[in-house]
Enzyme design. Structure first.
Site, short mmCIF file in Angstrom:
data_model
loop_
_atom_site.label_atom_id
_atom_site.label_comp_id
_atom_site.label_asym_id
_atom_site.label_seq_id
_atom_site.Cartn_x
_atom_site.Cartn_y
_atom_site.Cartn_z
N LYS A 13 10.78 14.71 23.22
CA LYS A 13 11.54 15.73 22.78
C LYS A 13 12.87 16.26 23.23
O LYS A 13 12.97 16.34 23.92
CB LYS A 13 10.71 16.81 23.39
CG LYS A 13 9.36 16.01 22.40
CD LYS A 13 8.02 18.05 22.20
CE LYS A 13 6.68 17.51 21.72
NZ LYS A 13 6.42 19.05 21.60
N HIS A 21 7.28 15.48 30.94
CA HIS A 21 6.93 17.47 30.39
C HIS A 21 8.64 17.80 31.36
O HIS A 21 8.29 16.97 32.35
CB HIS A 21 5.88 17.63 31.19
CG HIS A 21 4.92 17.62 30.25
ND1 HIS A 21 3.46 17.49 30.84
CD2 HIS A 21 4.71 17.32 28.75
CE1 HIS A 21 2.92 17.41 29.90
NE2 HIS A 21 3.19 17.16 28.65
N ARG A 58 3.43 9.91 22.48
CA ARG A 58 2.70 11.30 21.94
C ARG A 58 2.73 9.89 20.80
O ARG A 58 3.76 9.13 20.77
CB ARG A 58 3.77 11.89 21.38
CG ARG A 58 4.16 13.17 22.58
CD ARG A 58 5.35 13.97 22.52
NE ARG A 58 5.37 15.00 23.26
CZ ARG A 58 6.38 14.71 24.99
NH1 ARG A 58 6.65 13.96 24.69
NH2 ARG A 58 5.97 15.48 25.15
N TYR A 62 -3.41 19.71 33.12
CA TYR A 62 -4.59 18.37 33.34
C TYR A 62 -5.30 18.67 34.12
O TYR A 62 -6.48 17.93 34.60
CB TYR A 62 -3.22 17.14 33.03
CG TYR A 62 -3.22 16.87 31.96
CD1 TYR A 62 -4.24 16.67 30.44
CD2 TYR A 62 -2.09 17.67 31.58
CE1 TYR A 62 -3.56 16.64 29.49
CE2 TYR A 62 -1.72 17.51 30.08
CZ TYR A 62 -2.40 16.32 28.77
OH TYR A 62 -1.68 16.04 27.99
N HIS A 110 -3.83 13.48 20.24
CA HIS A 110 -3.29 13.73 21.10
C HIS A 110 -4.23 13.62 22.56
O HIS A 110 -4.81 13.71 23.60
CB HIS A 110 -3.18 15.29 21.61
CG HIS A 110 -1.04 15.11 21.32
ND1 HIS A 110 -0.24 14.46 21.49
CD2 HIS A 110 -0.18 16.77 21.93
CE1 HIS A 110 0.92 14.59 21.66
NE2 HIS A 110 0.84 16.24 21.30
N ARG A 130 -3.51 10.63 24.78
CA ARG A 130 -2.66 10.93 25.73
C ARG A 130 -3.20 11.99 26.70
O ARG A 130 -2.81 11.82 27.80
CB ARG A 130 -1.07 12.57 24.95
CG ARG A 130 -0.55 12.85 25.87
CD ARG A 130 0.36 13.30 25.36
NE ARG A 130 1.74 14.10 25.22
CZ ARG A 130 3.09 13.65 26.19
NH1 ARG A 130 3.24 12.77 26.01
NH2 ARG A 130 3.68 14.71 26.45
#
Length: 310
Positions: free
Chosen positions: A184, A282, A160, A291, A256, A259
């Site tokens: 995160k 993730h 990110r 994706y 993004h 990414r």
């Protein structure tokens, strides 16, 4: 009498804000959510609180029908399905928190269905477009070397932008070609950089960073501005947009974009979905699965363009 009612109402509002603050403290302590997520929860709950206050109800008094009416009210104000889904998620967490504290007998959000959302595929770039973007910086100057290193690292790792700009020198191992990321929820992951990104990172450290820092003190962030301060997410976003324009890329670019390109190109070349999930950081595989739809969409586009019966 009116003054007394106003005082009671003021106390009730104060108690409601205290309840919201306690909830925010709780999820921060339990889950380590980001400041942006906490702000979103607070906005959602304040909005509901104000709406209920007009109906002389508190958060604890809200029933299933009240929350349905509130969500309908938001839709009437132009709220999108994705925004309402996030709002409902905020309410669910809050009311489950109250339930755990034995402040409620039942969860008023339990039977509310999430609004259906169309799948929004993330914007991405072709491999040729990425190559043009990476070659856009003028690497005869220190800032151009810095920008090339940042773009290469971003595409090579799928970070990110917020993670990229906060990298410290001690979080990168040049010997192993690994970058350590605190993502995160304070979750740590190790991501390989690849030879090209490593090459430009070494060049940046040898030829550009020291010159940019000259006489400007110390900055622990790896990537710095011409003033010797740490690069910010917003500043690098403008850098990406500028290079996209100079590379003659007319697609809608987001922070993004690289990414998304990283994930899509890995899958196009046969990477395992769970590997991509780990590299992106993730927590849920379903987040990564979008994706596969991007990759499939690209294959269908190529089929239509090149197959005689496409």
């Amino acid at each position: 009498m009116d003054a007394a009612l106003t005082d009671v109402s003021g106390k009730a509002q104060c108690q409601q804000q205290t309840r919201i603050d306690q909830f925010l403290d709780n999820i921060w302590a339990e889950r380590g959510v980001s400041r942006n997520t906490l702000d979103a929860y607070e906005r959602d709950l304040r909005s509901l609180c104000a709406w209920l206050n007009e109906r002389e109800k508190t958060l604890e008094q809200a029933q299933h029908e009240d929350l349905l009416e509130f969500l309908s009210f938001k839709v009437g104000k132009g709220s999108k399905a994705s925004s309402n889904a996030r709002l409902l998620s905020s309410l669910r967490r809050f009311y489950r928190y109250l339930l755990r504290l034995n402040l409620l007998d039942s969860d008023p959000t339990a039977l509310i269905e999430s609004p259906r959302q169309g799948r929004v595929l993330p914007g991405t770039l072709t491999e040729i477009e990425v190559e043009r973007l990476l070659r856009a910086p003028d690497t005869t100057h220190p800032l151009g070397i810095r920008d090339r290193a940042m773009l290469e690292l971003l595409y090579a790792t799928g970070l990110r932008v917020s993670e990229l700009v906060m990298i410290r020198q001690d979080e990168i191992s040049l010997e192993q070609g690994i970058v350590r990321i605190m993502g995160k929820g304070r979750k740590e992951r190790l991501v390989p950089m690849g030879e090209e990104a490593l090459h430009w990172l070494v060049q940046y450290l040898r030829e550009a960073r020291e010159e940019l820092m000259q006489g400007k003190g110390y900055c622990e962030q790896m990537f710095i501005t011409s003033r010797g301060a740490g690069m910010t997410r917003q500043a690098f976003w403008y850098v990406i947009k500028r290079y996209a324009a100079s590379a003659n890329i007319h697609k809608e670019i987001s922070p993004h974009t690289l990414r998304h390109a990283f994930a899509t190109h890995l899958l196009n070349h046969g990477a395992n979905l769970r590997v991509v999930q780990l590299l992106l950081g993730h927590s849920d595989l379903s987040t990564t699965q979008i994706y596969t739809h991007v990759a499939q969409s690209r294959l269908q586009e190529l089929h239509r363009k090149h197959h005689p019966r496409g």
